[in-house]
Design an enzyme around this catalytic site. Structure first.
Site, mmCIF file in Angstrom:
data_model
loop_
_atom_site.group_PDB
_atom_site.id
_atom_site.type_symbol
_atom_site.label_atom_id
_atom_site.label_comp_id
_atom_site.label_asym_id
_atom_site.label_seq_id
_atom_site.Cartn_x
_atom_site.Cartn_y
_atom_site.Cartn_z
ATOM 1 N N LEU A 2 21.410 52.617 55.110
ATOM 2 C CA LEU A 2 22.667 53.003 55.725
ATOM 3 C C LEU A 2 23.828 53.316 55.035
ATOM 4 C CD1 LEU A 2 22.315 51.088 59.269
ATOM 5 C CD2 LEU A 2 21.485 53.454 58.664
ATOM 6 N N LYS B 73 30.048 46.238 56.608
ATOM 7 C CA LYS B 73 29.874 44.914 55.607
ATOM 8 C C LYS B 73 31.289 44.089 55.798
ATOM 9 C CE LYS B 73 27.174 44.619 52.677
ATOM 10 N NZ LYS B 73 25.660 43.817 52.700
ATOM 11 N N LYS C 238 23.437 43.297 61.633
ATOM 12 C CA LYS C 238 22.783 43.725 60.579
ATOM 13 C C LYS C 238 22.105 42.542 59.988
ATOM 14 C CE LYS C 238 22.880 46.485 56.080
ATOM 15 N NZ LYS C 238 22.632 45.206 55.082
ATOM 16 N N CYS D 90 16.299 9.391 31.943
ATOM 17 C CA CYS D 90 17.526 9.714 32.594
ATOM 18 C C CYS D 90 17.725 9.028 33.915
ATOM 19 C CB CYS D 90 17.867 11.159 32.735
ATOM 20 S SG CYS D 90 19.311 11.653 33.395
ATOM 21 N N GLU E 297 29.405 40.962 43.118
ATOM 22 C CA GLU E 297 29.168 41.613 41.754
ATOM 23 C C GLU E 297 28.584 42.967 41.788
ATOM 24 O OE1 GLU E 297 28.296 40.721 37.128
ATOM 25 O OE2 GLU E 297 27.991 39.141 38.515
ATOM 26 N N TYR E 298 27.128 42.836 42.676
ATOM 27 C CA TYR E 298 26.367 44.044 42.917
ATOM 28 C C TYR E 298 27.099 45.005 43.487
ATOM 29 C CZ TYR E 298 22.098 46.757 43.836
ATOM 30 O OH TYR E 298 21.122 47.545 43.824
ATOM 31 N N CYS F 155 18.627 18.417 30.987
ATOM 32 C CA CYS F 155 18.569 16.887 30.252
ATOM 33 C C CYS F 155 17.096 16.613 29.657
ATOM 34 C CB CYS F 155 18.828 15.894 31.132
ATOM 35 S SG CYS F 155 18.892 14.260 30.498
#
Length: 657
Positions: A81, A297, A104, A411, A34-35, A406
């Site tokens: 880069l 990437k 990288k 629990c 998303e970034y 909770c």
């Protein structure tokens, strides 16, 4: 034009907040996918408008320096880069030149300076212009040579990293699920920037060198590869690389892609560097990027699927994590059907709903994540009841992140933690009862209270038919339980999980009352606080525990199952004897600051409200803040440590036992 500028401002605000959380606070409020998507959208708008706003993350590098470590400007700016996800782009970029293709790495960049053959200085990347001086910490990195044969001035750049194997080892030593570190990069970032380098040394940080900046008088024959080879000869560990040209680069990228699944060092892509030093330098730089290198990437393999439902997974501290369960898809060679959504904030931002069409991928080709929600129905209802105990839930917001909890202290999911403590090594030491196994046995009704563990032989047929539990595993478990029934009183006391009473505190109390358990549980506040290392808070917790009739009945039932041996008590379990602590800010790994205080007092220390020359440690999760207490501590030379650091100190005590 105005609309585009407005949109740019919105993107800058969102990206800056995400960058601050990731780089400065070691937390994650949005996925990398998303970034990158929002970043690329901003970059496109800047190119279309010709306008770059001053706070744009496209013009900034790294995190802003906020800690109290010494600061120092870099001799030359450390630029990020330019990047691509296309192998064809790499081929075109390289042209007729030779290149060096390497990992990288995903850690923290550090600049090292050597003079006269000795390590003189280490500085983090910081904001690219100014970094933090961490020389003390670099000296205890696992693989850095402190002395080298070259006697001139040497300046190199490398990535400080924590390997997955070390990351997993450190996390396995932390019992509390929610206290575990989220990823190796966050752990490394905190480790490298510690004020106490003993903590850095324990983390086994490695430095992988990826660039030589300066080494006067050495002939590298105009080759980056020759620089790498020379650095290896000096004793440095150099990032793994391949020599490539435009005809071989695609194959080399594929080889790296095949290797990443088994690679022990965190990586988020590749770097291609011109081998010809002079030619690369002649290309110059942009405002942000050098032109002699480019980042690659991984092109995420994204698959579309259908979200079936959100599974709500309670943890031992009450946190209920949303997990997306979807129609299985093949990603990076494996079948994937689940992905953590992390928290309510991310779930809401994705507007998830049952039946939605979503796209999924593996972050860095490893961790399943949701990329996008194509239909965004937003139909998921946050449960008002815990899926385990049906107790009421509540939404809590911390640092702009909403999470579900909770509220029921009894629990079953929380009780698993208490049973896990009961069977742990320093308590009853029952091998074969992991948290996962306890969860199965509790769910099946075999265990409701501690004494039931000593009667699991009633369920031989049911247990041996369980997944992963054959006759041999069952026999080993029953043998371990029989061994555990012959124990020591301090182990029993510690195993009960009385607030603030660790093994050291249990031993102190047992010695004081000469191992008479009935006297111990009827002890008054005056008798308890007379014990060196037991304060008023611990005494109150002890008495409250034994004023509860259910607790006494459970203990009485347990005593019928046990025989006790005497033990020689070593000296010095009160490891904080005579030490004064100050606790400030919010806490994450303890219920509240009072609980943390109990732990300190159980080990002989005390907690005060203000920092003085007598303070041994200031505990503050925001170790880098400029608060008055942090400032005072540093003026007096008092270490500022986080909860994680404190927990490690307790771990050392446990190991010593």
């Amino acid at each position: 034009m105005d609309e585009k500028i407005t949109k740019m401002k919105e993107l800058i605000a969102v990206l800056s907040e995400a960058g601050k959380a990731y780089y400065q606070e070691d937390r994650e409020i949005m996925s990398n996918y998303e970034y990158d998507k929002l970043y690329d959208e901003l970059l496109k708008l800047e190119q279309e408008t010709g306008v770059v706003l001053s706070k744009s993350p496209t013009q900034k590098v790294g995190y802003e320096v906020l800690s109290q470590l010494p600061k120092e400007a870099h001799e030359s700016p450390m630029l990020s880069l330019d990047k691509t996800k296309s192998t064809a782009d790499l081929e075109e970029w390289l042209g007729d030149q030779k290149g060096v293709l390497s990992w990288k790495l995903d850690g923290l960049t550090v600049v090292l300076t050597y003079r006269d053959g000795k390590l003189e200085k280490a500085v983090t990347r910081g904001n690219g212009e100014i970094g933090e001086v961490i020389t003390n910490n670099a000296r205890v990195f696992a693989n850095i040579p402190l002395n080298i044969s070259y006697k001139g001035e040497l300046v190199i750049r490398g990535e400080a990293v924590i390997k997955y194997s070390d990351f997993n080892r450190i996390n396995e030593s932390i019992e509390d699920v929610d206290a575990k570190y989220k990823n190796p990069r966050n752990l490394c970032s905190g480790s490298v920037r510690q004020l106490n380098n003993q903590i850095t040394a324990q983390r086994n940080v490695h430095l992988m060198v990826f660039a030589l900046v300066k080494a006067d008088g050495v002939d590298f024959e105009n080759s980056r590869e020759k620089q790498f080879q020379w650095l290896k000869a000096q004793g440095f560990e150099v990032v793994e690389y391949r020599k490539v040209d435009r005809n071989t680069i695609a194959q080399a990228v594929e080889e790296f892609a095949q290797a990443i699944g088994e690679y022990d060092i965190p990586s988020d892509g590749l770097v291609l560097l011109m081998d010809d030093i002079a030619y690369g330098d002649s290309l110059g730089r942009t405002a942000k990027f050098p032109r002699n290198a480019i980042a690659f990437k991984w092109a995420d393999e994204v698959k579309e699927t259908t979200l079936n439902f959100i599974e709500w997974s309670p943890s031992r501290t009450g946190l209920i994590n949303p997990v997306a369960v979807f129609e299985p898809v093949e990603l990076e060679g494996t079948t994937v059907s689940r992905a953590s959504v992390h928290n309510l904030s991310i779930m809401e931002s994705l507007a998830l709903g049952e039946g939605d069409r979503i796209t999924v991928y593996k972050a860095n080709m490893i961790i399943p994540q949701i990329a996008e929600n194509l239909t965004r129905s937003g139909k998921i209802t946050v449960p008002c009841r815990c899926p385990v105990c049906q107790g009421l839930t509540e939404v809590r917001q911390v640092n702009d992140v909403k999470s579900l909890y909770c509220t029921n202290p009894d629990c079953q999911a929380k009780r698993i933690k208490s049973f896990a403590l009961f069977v742990s090594r320093d308590a009853m030491n029952i091998d074969g009862l992991s948290e996962a196994t306890l969860e199965k046995f509790i769910g099946a009704g075999f265990i409701r209270q501690y004494k039931d563990i000593f009667h699991l032989d009633q369920y031989e047929e049911e247990i041996t038919s369980m997944d992963g539990f054959g006759k041999k595993s069952y026999d080993n478990l029953i043998s371990a339980i029989k061994r555990a029934s012959h124990t020591t009183l301090p182990r029993l006391v510690y195993s009960l999980g009385i607030p603030g009473i660790g093994l050291a505190g249990a031993k102190l109390i047992c010695r004081k009352f000469q191992y008479d358990f009935d006297k111990m549980r009827r002890a008054s506040a005056q008798e308890l606080t007379a014990i060196d290392g037991i304060g008023a808070v611990l005494a109150e917790g002890w008495m409250e525990y034994f004023q509860n009739e259910k607790n006494n009945q459970a203990v009485d039932g347990l005593l019928e199952e046990l025989t006790f041996e005497s033990e020689e008590e070593p000296e010095g379990e009160a490891i904080f004897e005579g030490m004064s602590f100050v606790v400030t800010g919010s806490v994450h790994h303890f219920a509240n600051r009072k609980e943390l205080q109990k732990v300190i007092e159980a080990r002989g220390g005390k907690v005060t409200g203000s920092v003085t020359s007598k303070t041994a440690y200031l505990i503050n999760n925001d170790t880098q803040s400029a608060s008055s207490k942090n400032k005072k501590a540093r003026e007096l030379g008092i270490p500022v440590i986080s909860e994680e650091d404190f927990i490690k100190m307790l771990g050392e005590e446990s190991n010593a036992d």
